[in-house]
Motif scaffolding. Structure first.
Motif, PDB file in Angstrom:
ATOM      1  N   GLN A   1      79.181   9.614  86.411  1.00 46.15           N
ATOM      2  CA  GLN A   1      77.762   9.950  86.518  1.00 46.15           C
ATOM      3  C   GLN A   1      77.186   9.970  85.105  1.00 46.15           C
ATOM      4  OE1 GLN A   1      76.470  10.702  89.794  1.00 46.15           O
ATOM      5  NE2 GLN A   1      74.541  10.269  88.776  1.00 46.15           N
ATOM      6  N   LEU A   2      76.493   8.914  84.728  1.00 46.01           N
ATOM      7  CA  LEU A   2      75.974   8.771  83.367  1.00 46.01           C
ATOM      8  C   LEU A   2      74.748   9.636  83.120  1.00 46.01           C
ATOM      9  CD1 LEU A   2      76.445   4.921  83.099  1.00 46.01           C
ATOM     10  CD2 LEU A   2      77.938   6.707  82.187  1.00 46.01           C
ATOM     11  N   SER A   3      73.959   9.877  84.150  1.00 46.66           N
ATOM     12  CA  SER A   3      72.802  10.774  84.097  1.00 46.66           C
ATOM     13  C   SER A   3      72.533  11.182  85.544  1.00 46.66           C
ATOM     14  CB  SER A   3      71.579  10.081  83.460  1.00 46.66           C
ATOM     15  OG  SER A   3      71.011   9.160  84.362  1.00 46.66           O
ATOM     16  N   PRO A   4      71.605  12.112  85.772  1.00 45.32           N
ATOM     17  CA  PRO A   4      71.343  12.511  87.165  1.00 45.32           C
ATOM     18  C   PRO A   4      70.939  11.345  88.072  1.00 45.32           C
ATOM     19  CG  PRO A   4      70.384  14.101  85.669  1.00 45.32           C
ATOM     20  CD  PRO A   4      70.876  12.958  84.821  1.00 45.32           C
ATOM     21  N   GLU A   5      70.318  10.312  87.517  1.00 49.43           N
ATOM     22  CA  GLU A   5      69.854   9.172  88.313  1.00 49.43           C
ATOM     23  C   GLU A   5      70.756   7.951  88.220  1.00 49.43           C
ATOM     24  OE1 GLU A   5      67.912  10.273  85.669  1.00 49.43           O
ATOM     25  OE2 GLU A   5      66.713  11.732  86.732  1.00 49.43           O
ATOM     26  N   LEU A   6      71.754   7.960  87.324  1.00 45.56           N
ATOM     27  CA  LEU A   6      72.524   6.746  87.022  1.00 45.56           C
ATOM     28  C   LEU A   6      74.018   6.966  87.262  1.00 45.56           C
ATOM     29  CD1 LEU A   6      72.305   3.844  85.923  1.00 45.56           C
ATOM     30  CD2 LEU A   6      72.574   4.796  83.629  1.00 45.56           C
ATOM     31  N   LEU A   7      74.587   6.173  88.160  1.00 46.53           N
ATOM     32  CA  LEU A   7      76.001   6.269  88.514  1.00 46.53           C
ATOM     33  C   LEU A   7      76.688   4.937  88.238  1.00 46.53           C
ATOM     34  CD1 LEU A   7      78.413   7.720  89.925  1.00 46.53           C
ATOM     35  CD2 LEU A   7      77.550   6.746  92.077  1.00 46.53           C
ATOM     36  N   LEU A   8      77.823   4.986  87.534  1.00 48.63           N
ATOM     37  CA  LEU A   8      78.642   3.808  87.282  1.00 48.63           C
ATOM     38  C   LEU A   8      79.913   3.927  88.113  1.00 48.63           C
ATOM     39  CD1 LEU A   8      79.391   1.216  85.696  1.00 48.63           C
ATOM     40  CD2 LEU A   8      80.439   2.715  83.985  1.00 48.63           C
ATOM     41  N   LYS A   9      80.172   2.918  88.951  1.00 48.58           N
ATOM     42  CA  LYS A   9      81.412   2.850  89.722  1.00 48.58           C
ATOM     43  C   LYS A   9      82.179   1.649  89.185  1.00 48.58           C
ATOM     44  CE  LYS A   9      80.911   3.786  94.222  1.00 48.58           C
ATOM     45  NZ  LYS A   9      80.409   3.613  95.601  1.00 48.58           N
TER      46      LYS A   9
ATOM     47  N   GLU B   1      79.792  -1.419  89.570  1.00 42.27           N
ATOM     48  CA  GLU B   1      78.545  -1.263  90.305  1.00 42.27           C
ATOM     49  C   GLU B   1      77.753  -0.197  89.562  1.00 42.27           C
ATOM     50  OE1 GLU B   1      76.941  -0.264  94.803  1.00 42.27           O
ATOM     51  OE2 GLU B   1      79.069  -0.156  94.357  1.00 42.27           O
ATOM     52  N   LEU B   2      76.549  -0.519  89.157  1.00 42.31           N
ATOM     53  CA  LEU B   2      75.682   0.414  88.449  1.00 42.31           C
ATOM     54  C   LEU B   2      74.542   0.762  89.394  1.00 42.31           C
ATOM     55  CD1 LEU B   2      75.386   1.755  85.671  1.00 42.31           C
ATOM     56  CD2 LEU B   2      73.995  -0.182  84.964  1.00 42.31           C
ATOM     57  N   ILE B   3      74.419   2.057  89.737  1.00 43.56           N
ATOM     58  CA  ILE B   3      73.432   2.501  90.725  1.00 43.56           C
ATOM     59  C   ILE B   3      72.420   3.405  90.036  1.00 43.56           C
ATOM     60  CG2 ILE B   3      73.106   3.764  92.879  1.00 43.56           C
ATOM     61  CD1 ILE B   3      76.112   3.094  93.444  1.00 43.56           C
TER      62      ILE B   3
ATOM     63  N   TRP C   1      65.034  -1.853  85.031  1.00 47.96           N
ATOM     64  CA  TRP C   1      65.999  -2.893  84.684  1.00 47.96           C
ATOM     65  C   TRP C   1      67.239  -2.185  84.184  1.00 47.96           C
ATOM     66  CZ3 TRP C   1      65.361  -7.916  85.733  1.00 47.96           C
ATOM     67  CH2 TRP C   1      64.077  -8.378  85.960  1.00 47.96           C
ATOM     68  N   VAL C   2      68.393  -2.542  84.725  1.00 53.86           N
ATOM     69  CA  VAL C   2      69.642  -1.942  84.252  1.00 53.86           C
ATOM     70  C   VAL C   2      70.603  -3.055  83.842  1.00 53.86           C
ATOM     71  CG1 VAL C   2      69.451   0.160  85.620  1.00 53.86           C
ATOM     72  CG2 VAL C   2      70.567  -1.837  86.607  1.00 53.86           C
ATOM     73  N   SER C   3      71.478  -2.738  82.900  1.00 55.62           N
ATOM     74  CA  SER C   3      72.469  -3.728  82.459  1.00 55.62           C
ATOM     75  C   SER C   3      73.697  -2.994  81.932  1.00 55.62           C
ATOM     76  CB  SER C   3      71.887  -4.621  81.371  1.00 55.62           C
ATOM     77  OG  SER C   3      71.576  -3.863  80.213  1.00 55.62           O
ATOM     78  N   ILE C   4      74.755  -3.747  81.782  1.00 55.32           N
ATOM     79  CA  ILE C   4      76.003  -3.229  81.225  1.00 55.32           C
ATOM     80  C   ILE C   4      76.368  -4.107  80.040  1.00 55.32           C
ATOM     81  CG2 ILE C   4      78.455  -2.875  81.665  1.00 55.32           C
ATOM     82  CD1 ILE C   4      77.737  -2.362  84.584  1.00 55.32           C
TER      83      ILE C   4
END
Length: 79
Positions: A31-39, A61-63, A69-72
Protein backbone atom coordinates in the motif's frame (compact mmCIF):
# COMPACT_ATOMS: atom_id res chain seq x y z
CA UNK A 1 20.01 -7.17 -17.16
CA UNK A 2 21.82 -6.74 -13.84
CA UNK A 3 19.56 -3.85 -12.87
CA UNK A 4 16.48 -5.99 -13.51
CA UNK A 5 17.94 -8.83 -11.42
CA UNK A 6 18.54 -6.39 -8.56
CA UNK A 7 14.96 -5.14 -8.81
CA UNK A 8 13.61 -8.70 -8.72
CA UNK A 9 15.77 -9.48 -5.69
CA UNK A 10 14.36 -6.42 -3.92
CA UNK A 11 10.80 -7.55 -4.69
CA UNK A 12 11.57 -10.99 -3.26
CA UNK A 13 13.17 -9.52 -0.15
CA UNK A 14 10.41 -6.96 0.39
CA UNK A 15 7.65 -9.53 0.13
CA UNK A 16 9.29 -12.04 2.41
CA UNK A 17 10.14 -9.46 5.06
CA UNK A 18 6.97 -7.39 5.06
CA UNK A 19 4.28 -10.07 4.91
CA UNK A 20 5.98 -13.39 5.56
CA UNK A 21 4.66 -14.53 2.19
CA UNK A 22 6.43 -15.85 -0.87
CA UNK A 23 5.99 -13.41 -3.75
CA UNK A 24 6.84 -16.19 -6.20
CA UNK A 25 3.74 -18.20 -5.26
CA UNK A 26 1.17 -15.41 -4.94
CA UNK A 27 0.85 -11.68 -5.48
CA UNK A 28 2.23 -9.53 -2.67
CA UNK A 29 0.73 -6.15 -1.90
CA UNK A 30 2.34 -2.85 -0.96
CA UNK A 31 0.00 0.00 0.00
CA UNK A 32 1.98 2.98 -1.30
CA UNK A 33 -0.59 5.55 -0.12
CA UNK A 34 -4.24 5.41 1.00
CA UNK A 35 -5.34 5.54 -2.67
CA UNK A 36 -2.47 3.63 -4.33
CA UNK A 37 -1.90 -0.14 -4.13
CA UNK A 38 0.92 -2.06 -5.83
CA UNK A 39 0.43 -5.81 -6.33
CA UNK A 40 3.37 -7.82 -7.66
CA UNK A 41 4.61 -11.35 -8.21
CA UNK A 42 8.07 -12.59 -9.20
CA UNK A 43 7.86 -15.20 -11.96
CA UNK A 44 10.68 -17.75 -11.63
CA UNK A 45 11.20 -20.05 -14.65
CA UNK A 46 11.28 -23.79 -13.94
CA UNK A 47 14.92 -24.09 -15.09
CA UNK A 48 16.35 -21.70 -12.45
CA UNK A 49 16.19 -21.04 -8.71
CA UNK A 50 15.02 -18.05 -6.70
CA UNK A 51 18.65 -17.41 -5.70
CA UNK A 52 19.96 -17.39 -9.31
CA UNK A 53 16.73 -16.04 -10.83
CA UNK A 54 18.00 -16.35 -14.42
CA UNK A 55 15.19 -15.19 -16.70
CA UNK A 56 12.94 -14.06 -13.86
CA UNK A 57 10.28 -11.44 -14.55
CA UNK A 58 7.92 -9.35 -12.44
CA UNK A 59 4.15 -9.11 -12.94
CA UNK A 60 2.61 -5.95 -11.48
CA UNK A 61 -0.75 -4.34 -11.01
CA UNK A 62 -0.93 -0.72 -9.88
CA UNK A 63 -4.36 0.27 -8.53
CA UNK A 64 -5.31 3.90 -7.93
CA UNK A 65 -8.74 4.76 -6.46
CA UNK A 66 -9.13 8.03 -8.33
CA UNK A 67 -8.50 9.42 -11.78
CA UNK A 68 -4.87 9.97 -12.77
CA UNK A 69 -2.00 8.87 -14.97
CA UNK A 70 0.02 6.19 -13.20
CA UNK A 71 3.28 4.51 -14.16
CA UNK A 72 6.01 2.29 -12.79
CA UNK A 73 9.71 2.96 -13.21
CA UNK A 74 12.92 1.22 -12.20
CA UNK A 75 16.08 2.84 -10.89
CA UNK A 76 19.52 1.45 -10.23
CA UNK A 77 20.28 4.06 -7.55
CA UNK A 78 17.16 3.67 -5.39
CA UNK A 79 15.65 7.04 -6.32
Amino acid sequence: MRALSAVIALFLLNGSMSEGSNCTDEFCENQLSPELLLKYKVNVPADTTVEACDGCTVSMELIYDAEAWVSIGFSTDGQ
